[in-house]
Design an enzyme around this catalytic site. Structure first.
Site, PDB file in Angstrom:
ATOM      1  N   ASP A 294      -0.088  -5.183   3.076  1.00 35.69           N
ATOM      2  CA  ASP A 294       1.094  -4.669   3.753  1.00 35.69           C
ATOM      3  C   ASP A 294       0.991  -3.155   3.877  1.00 35.69           C
ATOM      4  OD1 ASP A 294       4.072  -4.980   4.584  1.00 35.69           O
ATOM      5  OD2 ASP A 294       4.095  -3.412   3.056  1.00 35.69           O
TER       6      ASP A 294
ATOM      7  N   TYR B 233       3.924   5.234   5.497  1.00 32.63           N
ATOM      8  CA  TYR B 233       3.219   5.505   4.253  1.00 32.63           C
ATOM      9  C   TYR B 233       2.159   6.598   4.425  1.00 32.63           C
ATOM     10  CZ  TYR B 233       5.174   0.952   2.839  1.00 32.63           C
ATOM     11  OH  TYR B 233       6.007  -0.102   2.558  1.00 32.63           O
TER      12      TYR B 233
ATOM     13  N   HIS C 165      10.345  -1.545  10.402  1.00 34.15           N
ATOM     14  CA  HIS C 165      10.439  -1.097   9.009  1.00 34.15           C
ATOM     15  C   HIS C 165      11.869  -1.155   8.478  1.00 34.15           C
ATOM     16  CE1 HIS C 165       8.136   1.552   5.959  1.00 34.15           C
ATOM     17  NE2 HIS C 165       9.158   1.000   5.346  1.00 34.15           N
TER      18      HIS C 165
ATOM     19  N   THR D 195       0.807  -1.225   0.000  1.00 40.23           N
ATOM     20  CA  THR D 195       0.000   0.000   0.000  1.00 40.23           C
ATOM     21  C   THR D 195       0.837   1.271   0.000  1.00 40.23           C
ATOM     22  OG1 THR D 195      -0.202  -0.017   2.424  1.00 40.23           O
ATOM     23  CG2 THR D 195      -1.906  -1.182   1.165  1.00 40.23           C
TER      24      THR D 195
ATOM     25  N   LYS E 253       3.976  -1.521   9.955  1.00 46.15           N
ATOM     26  CA  LYS E 253       5.386  -1.429  10.333  1.00 46.15           C
ATOM     27  C   LYS E 253       5.668  -0.293  11.316  1.00 46.15           C
ATOM     28  CE  LYS E 253       6.586  -2.733   5.592  1.00 46.15           C
ATOM     29  NZ  LYS E 253       5.456  -2.085   4.916  1.00 46.15           N
TER      30      LYS E 253
END
Length: 312
Positions: free
Chosen positions: A51, A56, A118, A27, A85
């Site tokens: 994910d 993000y 991450h 994503t 993450k």
């Protein structure tokens, strides 16, 4: 469903959380509105592994799409495998649980199937996700080790709501270090992997320890040299009447890895899910004839993801 078509529904066993769907949707999409639309398209295409990441900045949009599907009765939460993450600025142990809970809230889910570090690099803690000094260099946090962060991740599993934990953008040497000291081993590691970066040694280590290797940039992100223009892959695609992308993704699953693929185009999303098993001779060709080696993302050296824009 024919045996050939069943490849897209492959689930890979892990020591920690049963099985993980091999076919995953990433994503990393800058626009939240487009993120929601793409997530809905991926759900309709058949993707059940999503994910996400705090970094993000679009977890809420993913959550909206999931809730819409739940509300419409199209699927249940237990049908999905959701990962997100921990970002680099939250590596200090006291910051891990608040970050985890914030991601759950944005995603609008009670439980996370796999919570992933991450990158193994800690940045200066704070609200600035990309802390830089006056000369533009990343400000790292030397006050915490990855092992300490991992211990905080393990406590999330102990407390519930976090079914398993994992690592991303990690080298084999660093993974060995964590596995050696872990009370709860990683269920999954997410690394760049594709026919030009097969990571066979890392895959062997993961298999040995019951860890799923998940490939991001599984199609090379259209960067040069273009994986999907490789003559071996294009020849196999013509032979099996599939696209080069479908060949590369089928190869990923058949060799025992999970993968992530991202698109905002509904047709491309359906294409990336519609994979079928390759003949064994094609798998041998992929291993024996492809000699190009390239890493597209330097995140393993710096902790700065190469595909995420710094601004915005």
């Amino acid at each position: 469903m024919t045996p050939s078509d069943s490849l897209r529904y492959t689930r890979i066993p892990t020591h920690q959380s049963g099985t993980i769907p091999a076919v995953g949707f990433g994503t990393l999409i800058p626009d939240p509105v487009v993120t929601r639309q793409a997530t809905s398209s991926a759900l309709e295409a058949g993707f059940r592994h999503f994910d996400c990441a705090e970094r993000y900045r679009n977890e809420a949009a993913v959550g909206d799409a999931l809730q819409e599907a739940f509300g419409a009765g199209k699927l249940r939460r237990q049908d999905l495998f959701v990962t997100t993450k921990l970002w680099n600025t939250n590596h200090r142990p006291e910051r891990v649980k608040p970050a985890f809970d914030a991601s759950r809230k944005r995603l609008q889910v009670d439980d996370i199937d796999c919570y992933i570090v991450h990158t193994p690099f800690a940045f200066r803690p704070g609200d600035d996700q990309d802390p830089r000094d006056a000369s533009g260099q990343v400000i790292y946090d030397t006050g915490v080790t990855l092992a300490e962060t991992w211990q905080a991740m393990e406590r999330l599993v102990d407390e519930g709501h976090c079914k398993s934990i994992g690592l991303s953008d990690i080298t084999l040497d660093k993974l060995r270090e964590i596995v050696a000291v872990a009370r709860i081993r990683p269920a999954m590691v997410q690394v760049e992997a594709h026919p030009y970066l097969p990571e066979w040694e890392l895959l062997d280590f993961c298999r040995e320890h019951g860890i799923v290797l998940q490939a991001f940039a599984a199609l090379g992100h259209a960067m040069e040299p273009r994986v999907l223009d490789d003559p071996t892959i294009t020849a196999i695609a013509r032979q099996v009447h599939k696209t080069p992308a479908q060949v590369a993704l089928a190869w990923a699953v058949q060799r025992g890895t999970a993968f992530l693929t991202t698109s905002t185009n509904p047709g491309r999303i359906r294409e990336n899910f519609d994979i079928s098993a390759l003949p064994e001779d094609a798998m041998r060709q992929m291993r024996d004839e492809i000699s190009t080696t390239v890493r597209f993302n330097t995140v393993v050296k710096t902790g700065v993801p190469g595909f995420i824009p710094r601004a915005g």
